[in-house]
Design an enzyme around this catalytic site. Structure first.
Site, short mmCIF file in Angstrom:
data_model
loop_
_atom_site.label_atom_id
_atom_site.label_comp_id
_atom_site.label_asym_id
_atom_site.label_seq_id
_atom_site.Cartn_x
_atom_site.Cartn_y
_atom_site.Cartn_z
N SER A 15 0.88 -1.18 0.00
CA SER A 15 0.00 0.00 0.00
C SER A 15 0.91 1.23 0.00
O SER A 15 0.94 2.00 0.95
CB SER A 15 -0.90 -0.01 1.23
OG SER A 15 -0.15 0.08 2.42
N HIS A 24 -3.12 -6.09 2.69
CA HIS A 24 -2.19 -7.12 3.18
C HIS A 24 -2.85 -8.48 3.38
O HIS A 24 -2.21 -9.42 3.83
CB HIS A 24 -1.56 -6.68 4.51
CG HIS A 24 -0.68 -5.49 4.37
ND1 HIS A 24 -0.18 -4.80 5.44
CD2 HIS A 24 -0.18 -4.88 3.27
CE1 HIS A 24 0.57 -3.80 5.01
NE2 HIS A 24 0.58 -3.82 3.70
N GLN A 82 -6.18 -1.74 7.46
CA GLN A 82 -5.07 -2.61 7.07
C GLN A 82 -4.41 -3.35 8.24
O GLN A 82 -4.00 -4.50 8.12
CB GLN A 82 -4.04 -1.76 6.34
CG GLN A 82 -2.84 -2.47 5.82
CD GLN A 82 -1.93 -1.50 5.09
OE1 GLN A 82 -2.15 -1.17 3.94
NE2 GLN A 82 -0.90 -1.02 5.76
N GLU A 83 -4.27 -2.65 9.37
CA GLU A 83 -3.51 -3.26 10.48
C GLU A 83 -4.17 -3.00 11.83
O GLU A 83 -4.55 -1.87 12.13
CB GLU A 83 -2.09 -2.67 10.53
CG GLU A 83 -1.34 -2.90 9.23
CD GLU A 83 0.02 -2.20 9.20
OE1 GLU A 83 0.54 -1.82 10.26
OE2 GLU A 83 0.54 -2.03 8.08
N GLU A 107 2.12 -9.52 6.95
CA GLU A 107 2.94 -9.10 8.09
C GLU A 107 2.81 -10.04 9.27
O GLU A 107 3.17 -9.69 10.40
CB GLU A 107 2.58 -7.65 8.47
CG GLU A 107 2.91 -6.70 7.33
CD GLU A 107 2.78 -5.22 7.68
OE1 GLU A 107 2.28 -4.90 8.78
OE2 GLU A 107 3.21 -4.39 6.85
N ASP A 121 -3.63 0.88 11.82
CA ASP A 121 -3.19 1.52 10.59
C ASP A 121 -4.34 1.37 9.61
O ASP A 121 -4.58 0.28 9.07
CB ASP A 121 -1.91 0.88 10.02
CG ASP A 121 -1.46 1.59 8.73
OD1 ASP A 121 -2.13 2.57 8.33
OD2 ASP A 121 -0.45 1.16 8.14
N GLU A 156 -2.95 5.38 12.47
CA GLU A 156 -2.03 5.74 11.38
C GLU A 156 -2.83 5.91 10.08
O GLU A 156 -3.77 5.15 9.83
CB GLU A 156 -1.02 4.60 11.23
CG GLU A 156 -0.02 4.76 10.10
CD GLU A 156 0.92 3.56 10.04
OE1 GLU A 156 1.19 2.92 11.10
OE2 GLU A 156 1.37 3.22 8.94
N ASP A 163 1.92 8.14 7.63
CA ASP A 163 2.79 7.21 6.88
C ASP A 163 2.75 7.63 5.41
O ASP A 163 3.64 8.36 4.95
CB ASP A 163 2.29 5.78 7.09
CG ASP A 163 2.96 4.77 6.17
OD1 ASP A 163 3.99 5.10 5.58
OD2 ASP A 163 2.45 3.64 6.02
N LYS A 186 10.13 5.04 7.21
CA LYS A 186 10.48 3.90 6.34
C LYS A 186 11.58 4.39 5.40
O LYS A 186 11.31 5.17 4.47
CB LYS A 186 9.27 3.50 5.50
CG LYS A 186 8.11 2.88 6.28
CD LYS A 186 6.89 2.80 5.37
CE LYS A 186 5.81 1.90 5.94
NZ LYS A 186 4.54 2.04 5.18
N HIS A 201 8.98 -1.41 9.23
CA HIS A 201 9.23 -2.35 8.12
C HIS A 201 8.31 -2.02 6.95
O HIS A 201 7.53 -1.07 7.01
CB HIS A 201 8.97 -3.78 8.60
CG HIS A 201 7.52 -4.02 8.98
ND1 HIS A 201 6.97 -5.27 9.15
CD2 HIS A 201 6.49 -3.15 9.21
CE1 HIS A 201 5.69 -5.16 9.46
NE2 HIS A 201 5.37 -3.89 9.52
N ARG A 202 8.36 -2.84 5.90
CA ARG A 202 7.37 -2.81 4.83
C ARG A 202 6.66 -4.16 4.80
O ARG A 202 7.14 -5.14 5.38
CB ARG A 202 8.03 -2.57 3.45
CG ARG A 202 8.80 -1.29 3.29
CD ARG A 202 8.02 -0.03 3.60
NE ARG A 202 6.78 0.17 2.89
CZ ARG A 202 6.54 1.14 2.00
NH1 ARG A 202 7.51 1.99 1.72
NH2 ARG A 202 5.36 1.28 1.42
N SER A 203 5.55 -4.23 4.08
CA SER A 203 4.85 -5.52 4.05
C SER A 203 5.65 -6.57 3.28
O SER A 203 5.56 -7.77 3.58
CB SER A 203 3.45 -5.35 3.47
OG SER A 203 3.50 -4.66 2.24
N LYS A 263 7.53 -0.76 14.35
CA LYS A 263 6.43 -1.51 13.76
C LYS A 263 7.08 -2.56 12.89
O LYS A 263 7.71 -2.22 11.88
CB LYS A 263 5.62 -0.54 12.90
CG LYS A 263 4.15 -0.75 12.94
CD LYS A 263 3.42 0.30 12.12
CE LYS A 263 3.32 -0.10 10.68
NZ LYS A 263 2.14 0.47 10.00
P1 PGA Z 1 3.23 -1.30 3.10
O1 PGA Z 1 2.41 -1.28 4.46
O2 PGA Z 1 4.60 -1.70 3.41
O3 PGA Z 1 2.46 -2.28 2.27
O4 PGA Z 1 3.14 0.11 2.55
C1 PGA Z 1 2.93 -0.89 5.68
C2 PGA Z 1 2.21 0.30 6.23
O5 PGA Z 1 1.30 0.84 5.56
O6 PGA Z 1 2.53 0.76 7.30
ZN ZN Z 2 0.91 2.50 7.10
#
Ligand code: PGA
Ligand code: ZN
Length: 428
Positions: A47, A160, A168-169, A210, A247, A290, A317, A342, A370-372, A393
């Site tokens: 994302s 994800h 998403q999270e 993740e 998130d 987030e 983010d 990131k 991190h990233r996904s 994270k």
């Molecule tokens: P992404 O997701 O690494 O797929 O962008 C992580 C996040 O959105 O924090």
């Molecule tokens: Zn995010």
């Protein structure tokens, strides 16, 4: 002709490796005159923010479904090696400036941010080795000592996972711990308790990108109820011991001024979405949200920050993409009060450090992330301590590319011994 020193770069060798989703990514080895080698690889998002630095892909449909990184690898092995060969690896600022100039574009699209970042990080690792220093101390100096609170993503939705959850999270934040290892234990116990609870409700415990579970639930409150129950069943107090972080990744479901929550079957304006967050915050122990608003909905971000900024952390983010210019805009406009960091969103180590620095000077909380799509590289664990970000994270305590970071933090806490301290997080 450069004067050759013990930390002069004598070789740079890049290659394509696999990330945790099974797609190619860039890895590079930087070798110095004294034999020190720094190896780094870059992660990849699903994302991704609209304003991130450019991740170079070959787009050759006949190979790797278009996702090859041969061109980025070639840019390192030829152009970047040519220009950095002979330079001292300790000159990180200079090296990153050279990389930026060599690329010459605003979003690093000529050589690829994936090419630049891999080299930038590998150079820093090689320099730390050459000086025989702990990496976090090389980057952060003597004040690098704070172990981060893990924000552990235990339920995955959005881009994800293959379920209908709009957000998403769903993370747990085990803040009431005395040290990192204890926080990790608390979070992991809750993760396994949640697993048992999901099984007893006949829900799938397959995991998403993740490492969090991706049950076939579409209702956000039901998901939060499962998490609160798991916190209690594991023997902890929701709120006092462990809080919940979300998130939302709202850019993913924003279109023409409206937020389309298809799983919830709701279409909301910015203000209606903010009211919904207020409702969630009064019913659940929410620590942070987030990307609660879309990446360019600055008006929405300002309203959200006015409405909830005193109570919880509002993390940018996709909003900031680790970019100092966008962070400056957020500070001026009072949009958000925390930033996700990131390195691959911006493309060099120095720029990452500058963004963290501005955030910390401006009273923003910082979360290393991190990233996904990840690799086994643990540099974000070291950077979280180097920069005393206070939070990290890096997913659920599941899937080795996530646990590699947690395990590195366990070792780091051990190595720092009495110099280590665990981040004390006051909520806002
Ligand atoms: P992404 O997701 O690494 O797929 O962008 C992580 C996040 O959105 O924090
Ligand atoms: Zn995010």
């Amino acid at each position: 002709m450069q004067h050759i020193q013990s930390d002069s770069i004598i070789n740079i060798k890049a290659r394509s490796i696999l990330d945790s989703r099974g797609f190619p990514t860039v890895e590079v080895d930087v070798t110095l005159q004294d034999g020190s080698i720094g190896r780094a690889s870059v992660p990849s998002g699903a994302s991704t923010g609209e304003h991130e630095a450019y991740e170079m892909r070959d787009n050759n449909a006949k190979k790797w479904l278009g996702k090859g990184v041969e061109e980025a690898v070639n840019n390192i092995n030829v152009d970047i090696y040519d220009i950095l060969g002979g330079l001292s690896a300790s000159e990180q600022l200079k090296i990153d400036a050279i990389l930026k100039n060599l690329d010459g574009t605003k979003n690093k699209s000529r050589l690829g941010a994936n090419a630049l970042l891999a080299v930038s990080l590998a150079v820093s690792k090689a320099a730390a080795k050459s000086k025989n220093m702990e990496y976090c101390r090389y980057v952060g100096g003597v004040q690098a000592h704070v172990l981060p609170v893990p924000m552990m993503n235990i339920i995955n939705g959005g881009a994800h996972a293959d379920n209908k959850l709009d957000f998403q999270e769903f993370m747990i934040v085990p803040h009431k711990a005395n040290c990192f290892q204890e926080a990790l234990r608390m979070g992991t116990e809750i993760y396994h308790t949640l697993k048992a609870n999901l099984i007893s409700h006949n829900l799938s415990v397959n995991v998403g990108d993740e490492g969090g579970f991706a049950p076939d639930i579409s209702n956000i409150k039901k998901t939060l109820d499962f998490i609160v129950q798991a916190i209690k069943d594991a023997g902890y107090l929701p709120n006092d011991d462990v809080m919940i972080a979300l998130d939302v990744a709202a850019s993913e479901f924003y279109k023409d001024g409206c937020y389309y929550l298809s799983g919830e079957q709701k279409t909301l304006t910015s203000n209606q979405l903010i009211s919904y967050y207020q409702e969630l915050c009064s019913a659940y122990p929410i620590f942070s949200i987030e990307d609660g608003m879309a990446e360019d909905d600055w008006q929405g971000w300002q309203s959200l920050t006015q409405a909830l900024g005193e109570k919880i952390k509002l993390v940018g983010d996709d909003l900031f993409v680790t970019n100092i210019e966008r962070l400056k805009q957020g500070i001026i406009q009072k949009a958000a009060n925390a930033i996700l960091i990131k390195p691959n969103q911006i493309g060099t180590l120095s720029e990452t450090l500058q963004t963290v620095n501005l955030a910390q000077r401006s009273g923003f909380n910082t979360i290393m992330s991190h990233r996904s799509g990840e690799t086994e590289d643990t540099i974000i664990a070291d950077l979280s301590v180097a920069l005393n970000t206070g939070f990290i994270k890096t997913g659920a305590p599941c899937r080795s590319e996530r646990n590699a970071k947690y395990n590195e933090l366990i070792r780091l806490e051990e190595r720092l011994a009495e110099n280590a301290s665990f981040f004390v997080c006051k909520n806002t």
